[in-house]
Design a protein around this motif. Structure first.
Motif, PDB file in Angstrom:
ATOM      1  N   THR A  16       1.208  -5.810  -4.913  1.00  0.00           N
ATOM      2  CA  THR A  16       2.458  -5.162  -5.768  1.00  0.00           C
ATOM      3  C   THR A  16       2.768  -4.152  -5.588  1.00  0.00           C
ATOM      4  OG1 THR A  16       1.459  -5.094  -7.948  1.00  0.00           O
ATOM      5  CG2 THR A  16       1.607  -7.889  -6.681  1.00  0.00           C
ATOM      6  N   PRO A  17       3.796  -3.227  -5.310  1.00  0.00           N
ATOM      7  CA  PRO A  17       4.222  -2.168  -5.088  1.00  0.00           C
ATOM      8  C   PRO A  17       4.464  -1.735  -6.779  1.00  0.00           C
ATOM      9  CG  PRO A  17       5.698  -3.951  -4.398  1.00  0.00           C
ATOM     10  CD  PRO A  17       5.020  -4.494  -5.079  1.00  0.00           C
ATOM     11  N   ASP A  18       3.202  -2.035  -7.487  1.00  0.00           N
ATOM     12  CA  ASP A  18       3.369  -1.161  -8.665  1.00  0.00           C
ATOM     13  C   ASP A  18       1.407  -0.213  -8.520  1.00  0.00           C
ATOM     14  OD1 ASP A  18       1.889  -4.027  -9.227  1.00  0.00           O
ATOM     15  OD2 ASP A  18       2.457  -4.062 -10.735  1.00  0.00           O
ATOM     16  N   VAL A  33       0.699  16.148   8.328  1.00  0.00           N
ATOM     17  CA  VAL A  33       0.042  14.715   7.490  1.00  0.00           C
ATOM     18  C   VAL A  33       0.430  13.168   8.144  1.00  0.00           C
ATOM     19  CG1 VAL A  33       0.159  14.200   5.146  1.00  0.00           C
ATOM     20  CG2 VAL A  33       1.148  16.606   5.126  1.00  0.00           C
ATOM     21  N   VAL A  34      -0.443  12.987   8.914  1.00  0.00           N
ATOM     22  CA  VAL A  34      -0.696  11.888   9.331  1.00  0.00           C
ATOM     23  C   VAL A  34      -0.724  10.390   8.484  1.00  0.00           C
ATOM     24  CG1 VAL A  34      -1.482  10.525  10.895  1.00  0.00           C
ATOM     25  CG2 VAL A  34      -1.566  12.543  11.801  1.00  0.00           C
ATOM     26  N   ILE A  35      -0.580  10.578   8.266  1.00  0.00           N
ATOM     27  CA  ILE A  35      -0.380   8.179   6.890  1.00  0.00           C
ATOM     28  C   ILE A  35      -1.114   8.107   8.025  1.00  0.00           C
ATOM     29  CG2 ILE A  35       0.830   6.946   5.332  1.00  0.00           C
ATOM     30  CD1 ILE A  35       2.933   8.997   5.581  1.00  0.00           C
ATOM     31  N   GLU A  36      -2.133   7.149   7.344  1.00  0.00           N
ATOM     32  CA  GLU A  36      -2.853   5.660   8.449  1.00  0.00           C
ATOM     33  C   GLU A  36      -2.999   4.984   6.915  1.00  0.00           C
ATOM     34  OE1 GLU A  36      -6.471   4.958   8.197  1.00  0.00           O
ATOM     35  OE2 GLU A  36      -6.504   6.954   6.567  1.00  0.00           O
ATOM     36  N   GLY A  37      -3.708   3.883   7.987  1.00  0.00           N
ATOM     37  CA  GLY A  37      -3.950   2.383   6.622  1.00  0.00           C
ATOM     38  C   GLY A  37      -3.660   1.367   7.004  1.00  0.00           C
ATOM     39  N   ARG A  38      -4.155  -0.190   7.027  1.00  0.00           N
ATOM     40  CA  ARG A  38      -3.854  -1.065   6.722  1.00  0.00           C
ATOM     41  C   ARG A  38      -3.262  -1.020   5.360  1.00  0.00           C
ATOM     42  NH1 ARG A  38      -6.308  -5.492   9.425  1.00  0.00           N
ATOM     43  NH2 ARG A  38      -5.960  -4.127  11.546  1.00  0.00           N
ATOM     44  N   ALA A  39      -1.295  -1.210   5.314  1.00  0.00           N
ATOM     45  CA  ALA A  39      -1.496  -1.430   4.412  1.00  0.00           C
ATOM     46  C   ALA A  39       0.763  -2.088   4.372  1.00  0.00           C
ATOM     47  CB  ALA A  39      -0.550   0.071   3.207  1.00  0.00           C
ATOM     48  N   PRO A  40       1.252  -2.632   3.890  1.00  0.00           N
ATOM     49  CA  PRO A  40       2.897  -3.203   3.608  1.00  0.00           C
ATOM     50  C   PRO A  40       3.433  -2.008   4.023  1.00  0.00           C
ATOM     51  CG  PRO A  40       1.563  -3.586   1.603  1.00  0.00           C
ATOM     52  CD  PRO A  40       0.951  -2.960   1.763  1.00  0.00           C
ATOM     53  N   ILE A  41       4.672  -2.357   4.882  1.00  0.00           N
ATOM     54  CA  ILE A  41       5.334  -1.476   5.173  1.00  0.00           C
ATOM     55  C   ILE A  41       6.178  -1.057   3.712  1.00  0.00           C
ATOM     56  CG2 ILE A  41       7.445  -2.948   5.438  1.00  0.00           C
ATOM     57  CD1 ILE A  41       6.276  -0.121   7.931  1.00  0.00           C
ATOM     58  N   TRP A  42       6.040  -1.481   2.882  1.00  0.00           N
ATOM     59  CA  TRP A  42       7.080  -0.826   1.814  1.00  0.00           C
ATOM     60  C   TRP A  42       5.900   0.123   0.738  1.00  0.00           C
ATOM     61  CZ3 TRP A  42       3.740  -1.322  -2.228  1.00  0.00           C
ATOM     62  CH2 TRP A  42       2.680  -3.257  -2.521  1.00  0.00           C
ATOM     63  N   ARG A  43       4.908   0.251   1.286  1.00  0.00           N
ATOM     64  CA  ARG A  43       4.058   0.736   0.812  1.00  0.00           C
ATOM     65  C   ARG A  43       4.063   2.264   1.650  1.00  0.00           C
ATOM     66  NH1 ARG A  43      -0.445   1.531  -2.589  1.00  0.00           N
ATOM     67  NH2 ARG A  43      -2.241   1.950  -2.055  1.00  0.00           N
ATOM     68  N   TYR A  44       4.213   2.725   3.376  1.00  0.00           N
ATOM     69  CA  TYR A  44       4.197   3.163   3.732  1.00  0.00           C
ATOM     70  C   TYR A  44       5.753   4.029   3.620  1.00  0.00           C
ATOM     71  CZ  TYR A  44       0.395   2.936   6.954  1.00  0.00           C
ATOM     72  OH  TYR A  44      -0.211   2.444   7.505  1.00  0.00           O
ATOM     73  N   GLY A  45       6.949   3.675   3.320  1.00  0.00           N
ATOM     74  CA  GLY A  45       7.909   3.887   2.049  1.00  0.00           C
ATOM     75  C   GLY A  45       7.815   4.768   1.118  1.00  0.00           C
ATOM     76  N   LEU A  46       7.280   4.469   0.657  1.00  0.00           N
ATOM     77  CA  LEU A  46       6.365   5.138  -1.051  1.00  0.00           C
ATOM     78  C   LEU A  46       5.361   6.030  -0.497  1.00  0.00           C
ATOM     79  CD1 LEU A  46       5.406   1.542  -2.925  1.00  0.00           C
ATOM     80  CD2 LEU A  46       7.651   3.411  -3.127  1.00  0.00           C
TER      81      LEU A  46
END
Length: 94
Positions: A16-18, A33-46
């Protein structure tokens, strides 16, 4: 890519987002900085939001088919939309 720093935000199960992001790695001023990893799109936004106040010169996201795609830059060496050939560190995955 010696100047790149990887920020792994991937998760193994639904979250969850929390759920907090991992701490930022050490980021030298002006680094990519390269952001990587399988995660929901909102986690990338954070992660983008967290990196906004960091010393990073540019932020990219890892696409396993392309490489690192620059999505934001304040550095003349990188431009938005630029694709950079990178190799994930051992143990990291998409």
């Amino acid at each position: 890519m010696s100047e790149g720093i990887f920020y792994h935000i991937g998760v193994e199960q639904p979250i969850t987002p929390d759920e907090p992001l991992p701490p930022l790695p050490d980021i030298p001023r002006g680094a990519l900085v390269v952001i990587e990893g399988r995660a929901p799109i909102w986690r990338y936004g954070l992660a983008f939001h967290r990196l906004h106040g960091s010393p990073a010169g540019a932020v990219a996201v890892f696409d396993p088919r392309l490489g690192a795609v620059v999505v934001a830059s304040h550095h003349p060496y990188w431009r938005e939309g630029q694709v950079i050939d990178v190799v994930l560190p051992p143990g990291e995955s998409d």
